[in-house]
Design a protein around this motif. Structure first.
Motif, PDB file in Angstrom:
ATOM      1  N   ILE A 256      15.455  11.457 -44.872  1.00 51.29           N
ATOM      2  CA  ILE A 256      16.551  10.492 -45.013  1.00 51.29           C
ATOM      3  C   ILE A 256      17.128  10.104 -43.644  1.00 51.29           C
ATOM      4  N   PRO A 257      17.565  11.052 -42.801  1.00 55.48           N
ATOM      5  CA  PRO A 257      17.989  10.646 -41.460  1.00 55.48           C
ATOM      6  C   PRO A 257      16.859  10.071 -40.619  1.00 55.48           C
ATOM      7  N   GLN A 258      15.630  10.580 -40.851  1.00 58.91           N
ATOM      8  CA  GLN A 258      14.498  10.047 -40.099  1.00 58.91           C
ATOM      9  C   GLN A 258      14.273   8.577 -40.432  1.00 58.91           C
ATOM     10  N   ALA A 259      14.398   8.230 -41.704  1.00 58.40           N
ATOM     11  CA  ALA A 259      14.243   6.836 -42.116  1.00 58.40           C
ATOM     12  C   ALA A 259      15.363   5.974 -41.549  1.00 58.40           C
ATOM     13  N   ALA A 260      16.576   6.520 -41.502  1.00 59.23           N
ATOM     14  CA  ALA A 260      17.697   5.764 -40.933  1.00 59.23           C
ATOM     15  C   ALA A 260      17.440   5.452 -39.465  1.00 59.23           C
ATOM     16  N   ASP A 261      16.958   6.446 -38.712  1.00 57.47           N
ATOM     17  CA  ASP A 261      16.620   6.212 -37.303  1.00 57.47           C
ATOM     18  C   ASP A 261      15.540   5.135 -37.175  1.00 57.47           C
ATOM     19  N   TYR A 262      14.520   5.223 -38.021  1.00 57.26           N
ATOM     20  CA  TYR A 262      13.381   4.308 -37.951  1.00 57.26           C
ATOM     21  C   TYR A 262      13.802   2.878 -38.277  1.00 57.26           C
ATOM     22  N   LEU A 263      14.570   2.699 -39.352  1.00 56.70           N
ATOM     23  CA  LEU A 263      14.939   1.352 -39.789  1.00 56.70           C
ATOM     24  C   LEU A 263      15.920   0.679 -38.845  1.00 56.70           C
ATOM     25  N   LEU A 264      16.640   1.466 -38.060  1.00 55.73           N
ATOM     26  CA  LEU A 264      17.568   0.865 -37.103  1.00 55.73           C
ATOM     27  C   LEU A 264      16.827   0.100 -36.010  1.00 55.73           C
ATOM     28  N   ASN A 265      15.516   0.331 -35.897  1.00 53.90           N
ATOM     29  CA  ASN A 265      14.710  -0.385 -34.905  1.00 53.90           C
ATOM     30  C   ASN A 265      14.327  -1.793 -35.354  1.00 53.90           C
ATOM     31  N   LEU A 266      14.589  -2.128 -36.621  1.00 53.10           N
ATOM     32  CA  LEU A 266      14.211  -3.448 -37.112  1.00 53.10           C
ATOM     33  C   LEU A 266      15.013  -4.537 -36.410  1.00 53.10           C
ATOM     34  N   GLU A 267      14.329  -5.587 -35.990  1.00 46.28           N
ATOM     35  CA  GLU A 267      14.992  -6.675 -35.260  1.00 46.28           C
ATOM     36  C   GLU A 267      16.127  -7.266 -36.101  1.00 46.28           C
ATOM     37  N   GLY A 268      17.282  -7.415 -35.461  1.00 45.22           N
ATOM     38  CA  GLY A 268      18.429  -8.021 -36.114  1.00 45.22           C
ATOM     39  C   GLY A 268      19.295  -7.058 -36.895  1.00 45.22           C
TER      40      GLY A 268
END
Length: 357
Positions: A256-268
């Motif tokens: 869950i935190p790993q996914a949050a870190d990953y998705l924060l890289n999405l442009e915009g």
């Protein structure tokens, strides 16, 4: 001895009040700990590197002060792949709270959390003797020694200060743990690192095994972790620069935190909330790079009435008992859809983001 409170000079109404020196805190801590024949250092549930490294540093001090029996305990699980690598590569001897009799210890210490039953599985009846933390709470914790510095970015930085002021050598494993913890907690993020973290990192860098720290960063994903992150990507809902996503039902709470870190890289995208169903609890993890958003306050407004939440301006998390959704059984196929709708709507409502569709 009465409670020893954190230096409140910056918050005091009296601007002339002199801050207490770190050495005074260290002496007060030693006075409490050295009287004990046994010490249990309790990490918060599902402990992260900041909590574990802080426990290791306190263990190092207590051992040097002659405490005969020291144990580090934790609740929940260690499932984030970097946290597992952290524990395995350092060959740490941690004991689960299920296998620990807290009543048998002379002294109980909390690191990176403050209150029994809040972000930990410790019964409220347990008396806590030492609290060292960097999270803010409305009411000060009750303990003989309390050092809570909410202006500090990591509990590990506080412990590095203690070690620096003492004559206790910092061993290579503890230095490596502290360096990794400080980077993961603060220095890997653009917002909210403080001067304490930079100074602490410089202090322990000299003794740390840097290649080992790099290996912790390069730890591999498990298949279940990748599946959970993939589900978060598939389920994402975006409004403006904010996103909510679900990893679904998973045994990998660290996803869950790993996914949050990953998705924060999405442009915009500047703000992310990811949640998932772990056993009978909905786990939340949120991140924000938006200077206008205090993500801890956002989660508190959205979910404090139904669960436990907390954190910092750029990182926060929490958990909600599944009992909130009592109309649905755990095996109900509509459960996740119902949970997702409620979590998403509460979060976006607090963010003042309406459905553009």
């Amino acid at each position: 001895m009465g409670p020893v409170q954190e230096d409140q000079a910056e918050e005091s109404e009296s601007e002339s009040a002199a801050p207490r020196p770190v050495t005074s805190r260290l002496e007060d801590l030693a006075a409490v700990v050295t009287d004990a024949e046994s010490l249990c250092i309790v990490c918060h549930d599902n402990p992260d590197p900041d909590s574990i490294a802080s426990a290791l540093a306190l263990e190092l001090l207590a051992d040097a002060w002659g405490v005969p029996e020291i144990e580090i305990a934790y609740g929940g699980s260690i499932s984030h792949q970097q946290n597992r690598a952290f524990v395995n590569l350092l060959d740490l001897d941690l004991v689960h709270l299920d296998n620990t009799d807290l009543d048998a210890f002379d002294c109980i210490a909390f690191v990176d959390h403050s209150i029994p039953g809040v972000n930990n599985s410790v019964p409220a009846s347990i008396t806590v003797d030492v609290v060292i933390d960097h999270h803010d709470f409305p009411e000060p914790p009750e303990a003989e020694f309390v050092d809570v510095r909410d202006r500090c970015g990591a509990t590990a930085s506080i412990l590095v200060g203690y070690l620096t002021q003492s004559d206790v050598p910092i061993s290579e494993p503890v230095a490596s743990a502290l360096l990794f913890a400080i980077h993961r907690e603060r220095l890997d993020y653009v917002r909210y690192p403080t001067a304490d973290e930079y100074q602490a990192a410089l202090t322990v860098f000299r003794q740390a095994d840097v290649p080992l720290v790099e290996e912790m960063y390069g730890s591999a994903f498990t298949p279940a972790m990748l599946d959970a992150i993939g589900e978060a990507i598939r389920s994402r809902t975006v409004r403006g620069s904010s996103m909510v996503a679900s990893v679904g039902q998973t045994s990998e709470s660290g996803a869950i935190p790993q996914a949050a870190d990953y998705l924060l890289n999405l442009e915009g995208i500047t703000t992310v909330l990811v949640f998932g169903l772990v056993e009978e609890t909905i786990r939340l993890s949120a991140r924000s790079m938006d200077s206008r958003v205090d993500i801890a306050d956002t989660l508190e407004i959205a979910f404090e009435d139904v669960g436990q939440v907390g954190g910092h301006g750029d990182m926060a998390g929490g958990q909600i008992p599944l009992g909130l959704f009592a109309d649905h059984g755990e095996d109900d196929p509509d459960l996740l859809r119902f949970v997702s709708s409620r979590i998403r709507d509460r979060f976006f409502d607090v963010m003042h983001l309406e459905d553009e569709g």
